[in-house]
Design an enzyme around this catalytic site. Structure first.
Site, short mmCIF file in Angstrom:
data_model
loop_
_atom_site.label_atom_id
_atom_site.label_comp_id
_atom_site.label_asym_id
_atom_site.label_seq_id
_atom_site.Cartn_x
_atom_site.Cartn_y
_atom_site.Cartn_z
N GLY A 66 0.81 1.43 -0.21
CA GLY A 66 0.42 1.75 1.15
C GLY A 66 -1.00 2.26 1.22
O GLY A 66 -1.75 1.95 2.15
N TYR A 77 4.30 0.44 0.39
CA TYR A 77 5.12 1.57 -0.03
C TYR A 77 4.33 2.41 -1.03
O TYR A 77 3.83 1.91 -2.03
CB TYR A 77 6.39 1.03 -0.66
CG TYR A 77 7.52 2.02 -0.91
CD1 TYR A 77 7.34 3.40 -0.85
CD2 TYR A 77 8.80 1.56 -1.20
CE1 TYR A 77 8.38 4.28 -1.08
CE2 TYR A 77 9.86 2.44 -1.44
CZ TYR A 77 9.64 3.79 -1.37
OH TYR A 77 10.67 4.67 -1.61
N CYS A 78 4.20 3.71 -0.75
CA CYS A 78 3.57 4.67 -1.67
C CYS A 78 2.13 4.24 -1.99
O CYS A 78 1.33 4.06 -1.09
CB CYS A 78 4.42 4.82 -2.92
SG CYS A 78 3.93 6.18 -4.02
N VAL A 79 1.79 4.08 -3.27
CA VAL A 79 0.41 3.74 -3.64
C VAL A 79 0.00 2.38 -3.09
O VAL A 79 -1.18 2.13 -2.82
CB VAL A 79 0.20 3.77 -5.16
CG1 VAL A 79 0.34 5.17 -5.71
CG2 VAL A 79 1.15 2.82 -5.88
#
Length: 605
Positions: A341, A337-339
């Site tokens: 990812g 998720y997000c960073v």
């Protein structure tokens, strides 16, 4: 007793003795609150070493981001400036004409259009001519200030966008809704409550100044493990970087290939486990998936030397290997998720370079970026001046206070996440709502200063990850084009942190089979959208496309949550069904339970 007819208060009643005593008491309580606050600050200052105090002081003017400091070097285009001035004069005349001749040009019985701007939806902004004039004047001036950015010449596109962003922040801050004397609702509330709203707001403001952070919600309404982060599970491993949580199965059979979720370490993991109805984790467990979640440690002085390599190798790869060995399976499914990812993409490339790509059966990316050429407004904060400021903020203890990042993200949506709450919390003195998402948003996490500085420079500023070999992990060159792992990529249509145009670029680097899904809403609500809520929608495109615009042009819209679509896709990578027993139950395998979920790392401040 009435005032004289020709006096300054003609037609009004003088306040009674009781009223005067009450308002004198209100002012006295306000003075007492401010005096107590000042006393606390002086006591704290006396306890702080002068050298430490100077190091932690607010940045000076020459340390402000280039979006402000660089404005002085910009030049204005004369022709566009003259046109802008002419337009401003014309609109000003129109505004004053409407004010001096109310109703002129309108059909009898025709209602004025209701304002779309949420700051001015209260009827007082239109029914009172003075406040209506204040509102319209502000909107006109704000519009012309923003349009004036187009008259700037002699700068690169980034500087122009920095000027536009800075101007937007200024006009949002100067809205008449943000000031007590120019906000009719605030004035009415103060009179209606006999000053209690003013005292409540002052109490809220002083409390926020004490803790150095804007409060959005009633934090006392939530307790980890009680009414948020309640999915049953156990912490089965703890390292200096993370805790590994395994969740209790709720089905007799589970998918053979487990799921390892990597949440962003700039926030607490329980965004995916807010409550029973919103929890992605609980929902995934209910689908017969063995779920593991990494709970990252909030940085302290022991993490001063932590860098990106640690989050890849001693974080994600270590967790993947731990789960594989615990369940005796060849591979795992993953979510970043997000960073996290971004780091998961690096992990996949790292494993591919080492000939170990088969450790990961599939990878799902929630609003994650790997190519930062279109990374949105966050890029406006990345410059040498800002890098020096972050370096100074992280000096000494080696970590960056999470409140700095929280303020940055709030600034990206200042009207909604800052000024909206200045009005409700401080000016109107309203009680804080009990809202789990806002509670999570304010539950800040500290970051390793060295890692954070390098992350901003290597990714947002220099975009090294997009270049094969541009970055290395433990001396292993990272090449995203070597990734052939099956991937599911989700982007939020209204995401202001990871814009969909930026998330799309992952499709231009990975070489394996990939499914791209565009979800309605933004960075959080676009992800945390359970099927039972029946909210938003998502788009898919079976034909494929070479760009996000092409994807949207040929996309099919489906109402509701995209979670079932992801589950259908994941079933192709989940393997056969096995009994939910032995190591499939937390603490029943080789790794014993250390404590109940959500664990202690998520509670560390």
């Amino acid at each position: 007793m009435a005032a004289t007819e020709d006096g300054p208060m003609a037609g009004a009643d003088l306040p009674s003795l009781e009223d005067m005593q009450h308002w004198t008491g209100v002012l006295g309580r306000a003075q007492q609150m401010m005096l107590e606050y000042a006393t606390r600050q002086m006591q704290r200052a006396a306890e702080v070493d002068p050298k430490t105090l100077s190091e932690t002081a607010m940045p000076s003017a020459d340390q402000l981001p280039a979006m402000f400091a660089g404005l002085s070097s910009m030049t204005l285009n004369p022709e566009r400036l003259i046109q802008a001035q002419s337009d401003f004069w014309e609109d000003s005349v129109k505004l004053w004409t409407r004010f001096l001749n109310p109703g002129d040009g309108e059909q009898e019985g025709e209602e004025a259009p209701k304002p779309k701007d949420r700051r001015f939806v209260a009827p007082q902004w239109q029914s009172n001519p003075v406040f209506d004039m204040i509102r319209q004047s502000y909107l006109m001036i704000a519009d012309h200030m923003l349009r004036s950015v187009d008259t700037i010449d002699g700068v690169d596109p980034k500087q122009k966008e920095q000027a536009r962003f800075a101007t937007q922040q200024f006009v949002d801050a100067m809205s008449p809704s943000n000031f007590a004397l120019t906000n009719p609702q605030v004035l009415e509330k103060a009179i209606e409550t006999k000053g209690e709203s003013f005292l409540n707001g002052l109490e809220h403001m002083l409390a926020d100044l004490d803790k150095g952070q804007l409060t959005h919600t009633d934090s006392s309404a939530f307790a980890l493990g009680e009414n948020i982060a309640t999915t049953p599970g156990k912490v089965i491993k703890e390292t200096p970087l993370y805790q590994l949580i395994q969740y209790e199965p709720t089905t007799k059979k589970v998918c053979e290939t487990p799921l390892v979720i990597f949440p962003p370490w700039i926030n607490r993991f329980y965004i995916l486990d807010l409550n029973e109805k919103k929890s992605f984790i609980r929902w995934a467990v209910a689908q017969g998936i063995t779920v593991f979640v990494v709970s990252w440690k909030s940085a302290d002085s022991s993490m001063a030397d932590v860098v990106q390599d640690d989050y890849v190798v001693r974080g994600q790869v270590d967790a993947i290997d731990t789960v594989r060995k615990l369940l005796d399976v060849p591979s795992v499914n993953t979510i970043g998720y997000c960073v996290a990812g971004t780091t998961l993409a690096m992990t996949l490339a790292y494993l591919a370079a080492k000939g170990e790509a088969d450790k990961v059966e599939s990878a799902t990316f929630f609003t994650a970026q790997v190519d930062f050429t279109e990374a949105g407004d966050l890029q406006l904060f990345i410059d040498e001046t800002q890098a020096k400021l972050i370096e100074q903020l992280g000096e000494g203890e080696g970590y960056l206070d999470g409140r700095y990042m929280a303020a940055t993200f709030n600034l990206l949506r200042g009207r909604d996440l800052i000024w909206n709450y200045v009005v409700s919390n401080y000016l109107l003195g309203e009680d804080y709502p009990a809202f789990d998402l806002l509670h999570w948003n304010g539950d800040t996490t500290n970051l390793p200063a060295k890692w954070h500085r390098n992350y901003l420079n290597d990714f947002y500023r220099d975009n090294k990850l997009a270049t094969p070999g541009g970055l290395s992990v433990d001396d292993v060159p990272i090449d995203l084009t070597s990734v052939e792992t099956s991937a599911y990529v989700q982007a939020g249509r209204e995401d202001h942190i990871a814009p969909p145009e930026s998330v799309w670029k992952i499709t231009e680097h990975f070489k394996g089979p990939l499914r791209f899904v565009l979800a309605g809403s933004g960075h959080i609500a676009g992800v945390v959208n359970p099927p039972d809520a029946k909210k938003y929608q998502y788009w898919t495109n079976k034909k494929g496309a070479d760009s996000l615009a092409g994807f949207i042009a040929g996309a099919k819209e489906t109402p509701g949550s995209w979670w079932p679509d992801w589950l259908d896709w994941l079933e192709g990578h989940a393997g056969k069904k096995v009994d939910a027993k032995g190591p499939r139950k937390p603490g029943k395998g080789k790794l014993k339970a250390l404590e109940d979920a959500p664990g202690s790392y998520v509670k560390t401040r």
